[in-house]
Each structure stands twice: as structure tokens, then as C-alpha cells.
Design an enzyme around this catalytic site. Structure first.
Site: not given
Ligand code: ADP
Ligand code: AMP
Length: 217
Positions: A13, A88, A127, A160, A171
Site C-alpha cells: 500500500k 481498518r 522492509r 520498523r 498483525r
């Protein structure tokens, strides 16, 4: 253009948002980025959000909704907005509808970026994000030109704290139980687009732009 970008954590996203915000000249509003900036600044809201984010849980609806409502009223959102990571939960989606009605705004498209779960784990754990401008990279799939340095602003990249295997699994579970149900909500409302997020980044971008053109016609 008022767009909602949906999809599980790691679907791409944020990566696609960068392209879309440029293409349509609209602000990229990521609730995750808003929370991470608040954490960096050490605000009270940031400290509260951090408790939930570190566990891979969702920040409570009443906190998130107020922030988005305020953000949508800022002048740069007058001509459109790209929402990333919001809504969400079903409650967030319902409150968003009320807020949009109040502000006389309408959603033109809900784009759902779909990717299989095992691929998501690999994407999230690899990431890296620029600490200055939030641009997203991947150690293998989308590395910066110079290791650990952002191509755009020269900022240093970081991993992160919620991109560990354990938190990622939590998650994804939270996504499946709390966020998945809103896909049906938007399918029923119309202007819902599903995009194959397992393709290379530029192919995903092409598919999104093509499908958005069809909606606008
Ligand atoms: P999200 O915002 O949905 O959580 P990101 O845009 O941050 O996802 O992407 C997650 C990770 O996957 C990043 O490391 C990014 O570079 C990488 N990525 C994004 N899109 C693709 C893609 N189409 N193919 C391979 N890797 C991708
Ligand atoms: P993201 O950057 O979208 O991956 O979001 C990172 C984390 O921020 C999530 O795991 C949540 O803890 C929190 N968060 C972001 N957006 C929302 C939202 N709309 N509702 C609740 N929590 C959110």
C-alpha cells in the site's frame, strides 16, 4: 480523487501510495505514518499508540477516527485524498462514511491490493523505511541504490520495530479477523477494485492506474 487503499500489512500500500499521490496530485494520508511521526515527536498520542503498535494490535477506534477527521479537514485534502491503512475496522468504515458526508466528500475508489500470506511475511521482515521521508524499500525486492540510504532524500533507513516475524504474524491475524470484514462492506457499496499485488511493483502500479481509468470513464 478520493481513494482508499486496502490490503493486508505488507501488500504494498505505502509503495503504491507514493506513485498514486504523484499521479493524482493528492496527499497520502497513512495512519501508520501519523502514529510513527507522533512516536518520534514523543507526543502523548504517540506514546499511547506505541503500546498497541509494539504488540501488533490495532490502536483503539476512538483515537484513530479523531485523527483522520482532523486530517481530512486540512486544506490540502480539499481536492482529494489517498487513505492508506484506514479504515481498518467496520466501526472505522462506518464513522468514515459519516465524516465524509459531513465534509461533502465522496470515495471514488476502494483499491484492495491482494497478496498471499507467506509472501507478506517475507516482504515485511525485509522492509526498510527512510527515517526522514518514510519512503519504503526492501532489502531484496526494492533495494536503495546505496545500501541503507534513501534514494530520494539521503536519509538513513531503519527496520520498523513491528516488522519482526512474531509481530508480523500477530498483525496478519489481526488483519484477518478485524479488517477483512470491511472488504464485503465496500464490495456492496461499489467502486471496489481488486488488484493482484503479487506482481512486480511497476506492474501493480499499471494495473491500479488502468482500473482507476475505467472507473473514471
Ligand atoms: P504496506 O504499506 O501495505 O504495509 P509496503 O508498501 O510497505 O506495504 O510494502 C511492504 C514491503 O514489500 C516493502 O519492503 C516493499 O518494498 C515491498 N514491496 C512492495 N510492493 C512489492 C511488490 N509488488 N513486489 C515485491 N515487493 C514489494
Ligand atoms: P501500518 O503502518 O499501516 O502498517 O500500521 C502500523 C500500526 O499502526 C498497526 O499495526 C496499528 O497498530 C496502527 N494503526 C495504523 N492504522 C490504524 C488504524 N486505522 N486503526 C488502528 N490501528 C492502526
Amino acid at each position: 480523487m478520493h481513494i482508499i487503499l486496502m490490503g493486508p500489512p505488507g501488500a504494498g500500500k505505502g509503495t503504491q501510495a507514493e506513485m498514486l499521490a504523484k499521479e493524482y496530485a493528492i496527499p497520502h494520508v497513512s495512519t501508520g505514518d501519523i502514529f510513527r511521526n507522533a512516536i518520534k515527536e514523543g507526543t502523548e498520542m504517540g506514546l499511547k499508540a506505541k503500546e498497541y503498535m509494539d504488540k501488533g494490535a490495532l490502536v483503539p477506534d476512538e483515537v484513530v477516527v479523531g485523527i483522520v477527521k482532523e486530517r481530512l479537514q486540512m486544506p490540502d485534502c480539499a481536492g482529494g485524498v489517498l487513505l492508506d491503512g484506514f479504515p481498518r475496522t467496520l466501526e472505522q468504515a462506518e464513522v468514515l462514511d459519516e465524516v465524509l458526508q459531513e465534509l461533502k466528500m465522496q470515495i471514488d475508489a476502494v483499491i484492495n491490493v491482494e497478496v498471499a500470506e507467506d509472501e507478506l511475511v517475507a516482504r515485511l521482515t525485509g522492509r526498510r523505511v527512510c527515517q526522514k521521508c518514510n519512503t519504503t524499500y526492501h532489502v531484496k525486492n526494492n533495494p536503495p541504490k546505496v545500501r541503507n540510504i534513501c534514494d530520494h532524500c539521503g536519509g538513513e533507513l531503519y527496520q520498523r520495530s513491528d516488522d519482526t516475524v512474531e509481530t508480523v504474524k500477530e498483525r496478519l491475524a489481526v488483519y484477518n479477523t478485524q479488517t477483512m470484514p470491511i472488504i464485503d462492506y465496500y464490495k456492496r457499496k461499489g467502486n471496489y477494485l481488486s488488484v493482484d499485488g503479487s506482481q512486480p511493483i511497476d506492474k501493480v502500479s499499471e494495473e491500479i492506474v488502468e482500473k482507476l481509468k475505467q472507473i473514471k470513464e
